[in-house]
Design a protein around this motif. Sequence first.
Motif, short mmCIF file in Angstrom:
data_model
loop_
_atom_site.label_atom_id
_atom_site.label_comp_id
_atom_site.label_asym_id
_atom_site.label_seq_id
_atom_site.Cartn_x
_atom_site.Cartn_y
_atom_site.Cartn_z
N LYS A 108 10.93 7.57 19.15
CA LYS A 108 9.93 7.78 17.76
C LYS A 108 9.72 7.86 16.61
N PHE A 109 11.00 7.75 15.51
CA PHE A 109 11.46 7.97 14.61
C PHE A 109 11.48 6.50 14.47
N ASP A 110 12.73 6.23 14.89
CA ASP A 110 13.29 4.63 14.64
C ASP A 110 12.38 3.36 14.41
N PRO A 111 10.89 3.31 15.34
CA PRO A 111 10.13 2.46 15.28
C PRO A 111 9.79 2.47 14.34
N PRO A 112 9.01 3.28 13.84
CA PRO A 112 8.03 2.78 13.19
C PRO A 112 9.53 2.74 11.24
N SER A 113 10.26 3.81 11.25
CA SER A 113 11.30 3.72 9.94
C SER A 113 12.28 2.48 9.90
N SER A 114 12.52 1.66 11.37
CA SER A 114 13.17 0.75 10.66
C SER A 114 11.78 -0.59 10.41
N LYS A 115 11.14 -0.23 10.87
CA LYS A 115 9.67 -1.13 9.84
C LYS A 115 9.77 -1.13 8.42
N LEU A 116 9.60 -0.09 7.86
CA LEU A 116 9.53 0.27 7.00
C LEU A 116 10.97 0.14 6.42
N VAL A 117 12.34 -0.18 6.90
CA VAL A 117 13.32 -0.55 5.91
C VAL A 117 13.29 -1.93 6.11
N PHE A 118 12.55 -2.58 7.17
CA PHE A 118 12.67 -3.93 7.06
C PHE A 118 11.64 -4.15 6.04
N GLU A 119 11.04 -4.07 5.84
CA GLU A 119 8.97 -3.81 4.93
C GLU A 119 9.92 -3.67 3.51
N LEU A 120 9.98 -2.78 3.87
CA LEU A 120 11.02 -2.44 2.08
C LEU A 120 12.69 -1.98 1.55
N SER A 121 12.96 -2.71 1.64
CA SER A 121 14.66 -2.74 1.46
C SER A 121 15.08 -4.23 1.81
N VAL A 122 14.81 -4.53 3.34
CA VAL A 122 15.54 -5.54 3.15
C VAL A 122 14.57 -7.29 3.40
N LYS A 123 13.13 -7.31 3.08
CA LYS A 123 12.45 -8.44 3.15
C LYS A 123 12.99 -8.65 1.06
N PRO A 124 13.01 -7.33 0.44
CA PRO A 124 13.14 -7.65 -1.29
C PRO A 124 14.64 -7.81 -1.14
N LEU A 125 15.83 -7.59 -0.81
CA LEU A 125 17.36 -8.37 -0.85
C LEU A 125 16.80 -9.53 -0.26
N LEU A 126 16.28 -10.34 1.06
CA LEU A 126 16.36 -11.19 1.19
C LEU A 126 15.28 -12.78 0.00
N GLY A 127 14.63 -12.44 -0.40
CA GLY A 127 14.03 -12.94 -1.53
C GLY A 127 12.00 -13.31 -0.87
N MET A 128 12.06 -11.73 0.32
CA MET A 128 10.42 -12.44 0.98
C MET A 128 9.67 -11.07 0.49
N ASN A 129 8.26 -11.75 0.74
CA ASN A 129 7.32 -10.73 0.31
C ASN A 129 7.20 -9.47 0.71
N THR A 130 6.74 -8.10 0.54
CA THR A 130 6.35 -6.91 1.39
C THR A 130 5.25 -7.36 1.97
N ASP A 131 4.96 -6.93 2.96
CA ASP A 131 3.24 -6.51 3.68
C ASP A 131 3.06 -5.74 3.55
N ASP A 132 2.32 -5.22 2.61
CA ASP A 132 1.57 -4.41 2.34
C ASP A 132 0.75 -3.34 3.04
N ALA A 133 0.13 -3.94 4.13
CA ALA A 133 -0.87 -3.45 5.28
C ALA A 133 0.06 -2.90 6.04
N VAL A 134 1.71 -3.26 6.55
CA VAL A 134 2.37 -3.10 7.84
C VAL A 134 3.28 -1.78 7.01
#
Length: 218
Positions: A108-134
């Motif tokens: 339950k917890f891991d699927p949405p939290s992992s998606k948020l970690v990717f969008e908010l923590s990983v993408k910025p480190l990779l120079g990618m744009n965060t998807d605000d809708a996601v």
Amino acid sequence: MAIKVHGSVFSPAVLRVFACLNEKDLESEYVEINMRAGEHKKESFLALNPFGQVPGFEDGDLKLFESRAINQYIAQAYADKGNQQLTFVQDAKKMGPVYVWMEVEAQKFDPPSSKLVFELSVKPLLGMNTDDAVVAEHEGKLGEILDVYEARLGQSKYLAGDCFTLADLNHLPAINYLMGTTARKVFDARPHVSAWCADILARPAWAKVLALQKQHPS
């Protein structure tokens, strides 16, 4: 032979294993895997984890993968070491809530939290744009899950009762990452959840994990 953990200290799954090792006061060797260079897909690493995902784990001649399974092994194999509250005991009724909340974290917890970690923590480190809708979608999903946590944590200090267990520990990497992002508000809006997060993030074993991460900044 020494315990070895193969992976990257920026991987939540790797951090999860080190948190358990530290709670059990176990020495281990960190074997860095350069994921940007694709080392996790090379034959040498696939011998440890055929799915090509970190961590890979060795304890003598035993090789394991999947961080939550590794943590269960550590808790059982080293039951007499360190924090013995992590040990799986024979009392089925006592262990029942631990099993339940370990599953809740994973399913339950891991699927949405992992998606948020990717969008908010990983993408910025990779120079990618965060998807605000996601982000908005998964903050909503996480909020619904944390409403259940809020009710549970209003009844007990930790998820499975009054003692810190693997059910709590397994949440640490995602919570730590999200507390440094705008998603923190989802946790802070729920007082029992917020207090629980502050409690588990303050554990000395987790401080050692963060210190290891700082030692390997690349």
